[in-house]
Design a protein around this motif. Structure first.
Motif, PDB file in Angstrom:
ATOM      1  N   GLU A  28     -27.182  50.842  34.038  1.00  0.00           N
ATOM      2  CA  GLU A  28     -27.351  49.448  34.435  1.00  0.00           C
ATOM      3  C   GLU A  28     -26.054  48.666  34.231  1.00  0.00           C
ATOM      4  OE1 GLU A  28     -29.947  45.499  33.114  1.00  0.00           O
ATOM      5  OE2 GLU A  28     -30.359  47.449  32.209  1.00  0.00           O
ATOM      6  N   ALA A  29     -25.436  48.834  33.058  1.00  0.00           N
ATOM      7  CA  ALA A  29     -24.183  48.136  32.777  1.00  0.00           C
ATOM      8  C   ALA A  29     -23.088  48.584  33.749  1.00  0.00           C
ATOM      9  CB  ALA A  29     -23.754  48.396  31.338  1.00  0.00           C
ATOM     10  N   TYR A  30     -23.044  49.863  34.043  1.00  0.00           N
ATOM     11  CA  TYR A  30     -22.053  50.417  34.966  1.00  0.00           C
ATOM     12  C   TYR A  30     -22.174  49.769  36.341  1.00  0.00           C
ATOM     13  CZ  TYR A  30     -19.017  54.206  36.676  1.00  0.00           C
ATOM     14  OH  TYR A  30     -17.972  54.943  37.196  1.00  0.00           O
ATOM     15  N   ASP A  31     -23.415  49.613  36.796  1.00  0.00           N
ATOM     16  CA  ASP A  31     -23.651  48.992  38.098  1.00  0.00           C
ATOM     17  C   ASP A  31     -23.262  47.513  38.095  1.00  0.00           C
ATOM     18  OD1 ASP A  31     -24.591  51.349  39.168  1.00  0.00           O
ATOM     19  OD2 ASP A  31     -26.701  50.886  38.796  1.00  0.00           O
ATOM     20  N   VAL A  32     -23.622  46.797  37.033  1.00  0.00           N
ATOM     21  CA  VAL A  32     -23.287  45.373  36.953  1.00  0.00           C
ATOM     22  C   VAL A  32     -21.774  45.179  36.928  1.00  0.00           C
ATOM     23  CG1 VAL A  32     -23.439  43.309  35.503  1.00  0.00           C
ATOM     24  CG2 VAL A  32     -25.460  44.745  35.822  1.00  0.00           C
ATOM     25  N   MET A  33     -21.069  46.067  36.240  1.00  0.00           N
ATOM     26  CA  MET A  33     -19.613  45.976  36.196  1.00  0.00           C
ATOM     27  C   MET A  33     -18.978  46.230  37.566  1.00  0.00           C
ATOM     28  SD  MET A  33     -18.271  45.396  33.070  1.00  0.00           S
ATOM     29  CE  MET A  33     -16.648  46.116  33.260  1.00  0.00           C
ATOM     30  N   GLY A  34     -19.697  46.939  38.431  1.00  0.00           N
ATOM     31  CA  GLY A  34     -19.195  47.189  39.776  1.00  0.00           C
ATOM     32  C   GLY A  34     -18.314  48.418  39.912  1.00  0.00           C
ATOM     33  N   PHE A  35     -18.400  49.341  38.949  1.00  0.00           N
ATOM     34  CA  PHE A  35     -17.615  50.567  39.048  1.00  0.00           C
ATOM     35  C   PHE A  35     -18.178  51.479  40.137  1.00  0.00           C
ATOM     36  CE2 PHE A  35     -16.821  49.629  34.404  1.00  0.00           C
ATOM     37  CZ  PHE A  35     -15.501  49.223  34.596  1.00  0.00           C
ATOM     38  N   LYS A  36     -17.282  52.192  40.808  1.00  0.00           N
ATOM     39  CA  LYS A  36     -17.689  53.027  41.936  1.00  0.00           C
ATOM     40  C   LYS A  36     -17.497  54.523  41.700  1.00  0.00           C
ATOM     41  CE  LYS A  36     -18.582  49.354  44.350  1.00  0.00           C
ATOM     42  NZ  LYS A  36     -19.998  48.968  44.612  1.00  0.00           N
ATOM     43  N   ARG A  37     -16.716  54.884  40.707  1.00  0.00           N
ATOM     44  CA  ARG A  37     -16.439  56.304  40.485  1.00  0.00           C
ATOM     45  C   ARG A  37     -17.639  57.027  39.889  1.00  0.00           C
ATOM     46  NH1 ARG A  37     -11.172  56.699  36.923  1.00  0.00           N
ATOM     47  NH2 ARG A  37     -11.450  54.450  36.627  1.00  0.00           N
ATOM     48  N   ALA A  38     -17.787  58.289  40.242  1.00  0.00           N
ATOM     49  CA  ALA A  38     -18.794  59.145  39.622  1.00  0.00           C
ATOM     50  C   ALA A  38     -18.153  59.833  38.417  1.00  0.00           C
ATOM     51  CB  ALA A  38     -19.312  60.180  40.611  1.00  0.00           C
ATOM     52  N   VAL A  39     -18.822  59.739  37.261  1.00  0.00           N
ATOM     53  CA  VAL A  39     -18.286  60.318  36.026  1.00  0.00           C
ATOM     54  C   VAL A  39     -19.150  61.516  35.648  1.00  0.00           C
ATOM     55  CG1 VAL A  39     -17.617  59.885  33.637  1.00  0.00           C
ATOM     56  CG2 VAL A  39     -17.567  58.014  35.309  1.00  0.00           C
ATOM     57  N   GLU A  40     -18.549  62.683  35.710  1.00  0.00           N
ATOM     58  CA  GLU A  40     -19.271  63.907  35.394  1.00  0.00           C
ATOM     59  C   GLU A  40     -19.526  64.010  33.887  1.00  0.00           C
ATOM     60  OE1 GLU A  40     -20.547  65.917  37.605  1.00  0.00           O
ATOM     61  OE2 GLU A  40     -19.687  64.692  39.229  1.00  0.00           O
ATOM     62  N   PRO A  41     -20.552  64.756  33.479  1.00  0.00           N
ATOM     63  CA  PRO A  41     -20.840  64.909  32.044  1.00  0.00           C
ATOM     64  C   PRO A  41     -19.676  65.557  31.296  1.00  0.00           C
ATOM     65  CG  PRO A  41     -22.690  65.666  33.380  1.00  0.00           C
ATOM     66  CD  PRO A  41     -21.555  65.437  34.319  1.00  0.00           C
ATOM     67  N   GLY A  42     -19.495  65.132  30.053  1.00  0.00           N
ATOM     68  CA  GLY A  42     -18.480  65.728  29.201  1.00  0.00           C
ATOM     69  C   GLY A  42     -17.288  64.813  28.986  1.00  0.00           C
ATOM     70  N   VAL A  43     -16.324  65.300  28.240  1.00  0.00           N
ATOM     71  CA  VAL A  43     -15.076  64.582  27.977  1.00  0.00           C
ATOM     72  C   VAL A  43     -13.988  65.615  27.702  1.00  0.00           C
ATOM     73  CG1 VAL A  43     -15.678  64.350  25.525  1.00  0.00           C
ATOM     74  CG2 VAL A  43     -13.947  62.843  26.517  1.00  0.00           C
ATOM     75  N   GLU A  44     -12.816  65.403  28.292  1.00  0.00           N
ATOM     76  CA  GLU A  44     -11.697  66.326  28.087  1.00  0.00           C
ATOM     77  C   GLU A  44     -10.783  65.859  26.963  1.00  0.00           C
ATOM     78  OE1 GLU A  44      -9.617  66.969  31.711  1.00  0.00           O
ATOM     79  OE2 GLU A  44     -11.335  67.872  32.758  1.00  0.00           O
ATOM     80  N   ASP A  45     -10.488  64.582  26.949  1.00  0.00           N
ATOM     81  CA  ASP A  45      -9.546  64.047  25.959  1.00  0.00           C
ATOM     82  C   ASP A  45     -10.052  62.670  25.534  1.00  0.00           C
ATOM     83  OD1 ASP A  45      -7.425  63.480  24.349  1.00  0.00           O
ATOM     84  OD2 ASP A  45      -5.877  63.642  25.900  1.00  0.00           O
ATOM     85  N   ILE A  46     -10.706  62.579  24.366  1.00  0.00           N
ATOM     86  CA  ILE A  46     -11.308  61.327  23.905  1.00  0.00           C
ATOM     87  C   ILE A  46     -10.247  60.240  23.803  1.00  0.00           C
ATOM     88  CG2 ILE A  46     -12.472  60.211  21.971  1.00  0.00           C
ATOM     89  CD1 ILE A  46     -13.883  62.821  21.392  1.00  0.00           C
ATOM     90  N   GLY A  47     -10.555  59.105  24.377  1.00  0.00           N
ATOM     91  CA  GLY A  47      -9.633  57.977  24.343  1.00  0.00           C
ATOM     92  C   GLY A  47      -8.608  57.976  25.451  1.00  0.00           C
ATOM     93  N   VAL A  48      -8.640  59.016  26.285  1.00  0.00           N
ATOM     94  CA  VAL A  48      -7.677  59.118  27.374  1.00  0.00           C
ATOM     95  C   VAL A  48      -8.378  59.382  28.701  1.00  0.00           C
ATOM     96  CG1 VAL A  48      -5.679  60.378  28.282  1.00  0.00           C
ATOM     97  CG2 VAL A  48      -5.872  59.936  25.828  1.00  0.00           C
ATOM     98  N   SER A  49      -9.219  60.410  28.744  1.00  0.00           N
ATOM     99  CA  SER A  49      -9.893  60.798  29.976  1.00  0.00           C
ATOM    100  C   SER A  49     -11.222  60.058  30.123  1.00  0.00           C
ATOM    101  CB  SER A  49     -10.139  62.309  29.977  1.00  0.00           C
ATOM    102  OG  SER A  49     -11.089  62.655  28.966  1.00  0.00           O
ATOM    103  N   THR A  50     -11.873  60.287  31.252  1.00  0.00           N
ATOM    104  CA  THR A  50     -13.222  59.756  31.418  1.00  0.00           C
ATOM    105  C   THR A  50     -14.163  60.458  30.444  1.00  0.00           C
ATOM    106  OG1 THR A  50     -13.754  61.377  33.143  1.00  0.00           O
ATOM    107  CG2 THR A  50     -12.827  59.269  33.859  1.00  0.00           C
ATOM    108  N   GLU A  51     -15.297  59.810  30.177  1.00  0.00           N
ATOM    109  CA  GLU A  51     -16.278  60.383  29.244  1.00  0.00           C
ATOM    110  C   GLU A  51     -17.680  60.035  29.704  1.00  0.00           C
ATOM    111  OE1 GLU A  51     -17.533  60.352  24.486  1.00  0.00           O
ATOM    112  OE2 GLU A  51     -15.778  59.234  25.177  1.00  0.00           O
ATOM    113  N   ASN A  52     -18.592  60.965  29.477  1.00  0.00           N
ATOM    114  CA  ASN A  52     -20.009  60.766  29.772  1.00  0.00           C
ATOM    115  C   ASN A  52     -20.777  61.732  28.876  1.00  0.00           C
ATOM    116  OD1 ASN A  52     -22.569  60.437  30.842  1.00  0.00           O
ATOM    117  ND2 ASN A  52     -22.101  61.444  32.788  1.00  0.00           N
ATOM    118  N   THR A  53     -21.148  61.278  27.678  1.00  0.00           N
ATOM    119  CA  THR A  53     -21.717  62.182  26.679  1.00  0.00           C
ATOM    120  C   THR A  53     -22.906  61.551  25.961  1.00  0.00           C
ATOM    121  OG1 THR A  53     -20.169  61.365  24.992  1.00  0.00           O
ATOM    122  CG2 THR A  53     -19.522  63.326  26.212  1.00  0.00           C
TER     123      THR A  53
END
Length: 229
Positions: free
Chosen positions: A74-99
């Motif tokens: 819900e927050a993601y939609d309200v913010m208006g982000f369009k990218r799809a974020v796959e599950p997981g994280v490669e580099d905490i604090g640097v890469s995308t994250e979804n965990t």
């Protein structure tokens, strides 16, 4: 001549007077009674709150994880982000994250002063992050999200619009903090983080010899427009 002696005072003391020792005793009893009342006033609410502190519903980690994920979606939609974020994280604090994350729930005891884990109880959370988020997206999105959450019954515990080069923060809660969300934008790195934590629950499938909090192996779905029907 023999010396004259003054006659003894035989007048009885007033019946309403008290000796100093009796006054002190009365004051002591009054103070003790006052202390007892204060103890009751303080202890009873604490005890009452702690008795219900482990009255959690029995819900699977999958369902509670899904609830946390939906808050983030819900927050993601309200913010208006369009990218799809796959599950997981490669580099905490640097890469995308979804965990997903899971933590223990605690029992404060009769007076709320203890810190014991509750067997079979867990608290699910969902964390997400995006890199390459410019000010044009983050500033307007956070302001919009701030107003959206206020309008939908969330208590804003902290909201900071950072000055030039400073971080932006938004923290909200409801149900006396049982459910919380947090968001931070780091302008120096153009990095945005969000998180949602839902109330404690008992895992219906918990066994007495299980280790760690329930739900710590859950994996979220993809975050973003790909989740829309």
């Amino acid at each position: 001549m023999p010396e004259e002696t003054a006659p003894a005072d035989t007048t009885p003391a007033p019946t309403g007077s008290r000796s100093p020792s009796s006054v002190v005793g009365a004051l002591g009893c009054g103070c003790a009674a006052l202390v007892a009342v204060l103890v009751l006033v303080l202890v009873v609410p604490l005890a009452g709150g702690s008795w219900g502190s482990t009255d959690f519903p029995r819900v699977t980690p999958e369902d509670m994880g899904g609830r946390a994920f939906q808050r983030s979606q819900e927050a993601y939609d309200v913010m208006g982000f369009k990218r799809a974020v796959e599950p997981g994280v490669e580099d905490i604090g640097v890469s995308t994250e979804n965990t997903f994350g899971s933590d223990f729930c605690y029992d404060g005891g009769l007076l709320g002063l203890e810190d014991k884990t509750v067997d079979g109880a867990y608290r699910m959370s969902h964390r997400w992050a995006l890199n390459r988020v410019p000010a044009s997206r983050a500033v307007s999105g956070l302001r919009r999200l701030h107003q959206h959450l206020k309008d939908n019954g969330w208590e804003v515990t902290s909201y900071r619009e950072g000055a030039k080069g400073k971080d932006w923060d938004l923290f909200v809660q409801r149900d006396d903090g049982a459910e919380r969300m947090s968001f931070t934008w780091y302008p120096d790195r153009e990095y945005f983080t969000g998180g949602a934590t839902v109330p404690c629950a008992y895992d219906p499938g918990w066994e007495n010899d299980d280790a760690g909090p329930a739900g710590d192996q859950q994996r979220p779905p993809t975050l973003g427009p790909a989740q829309r029907d």
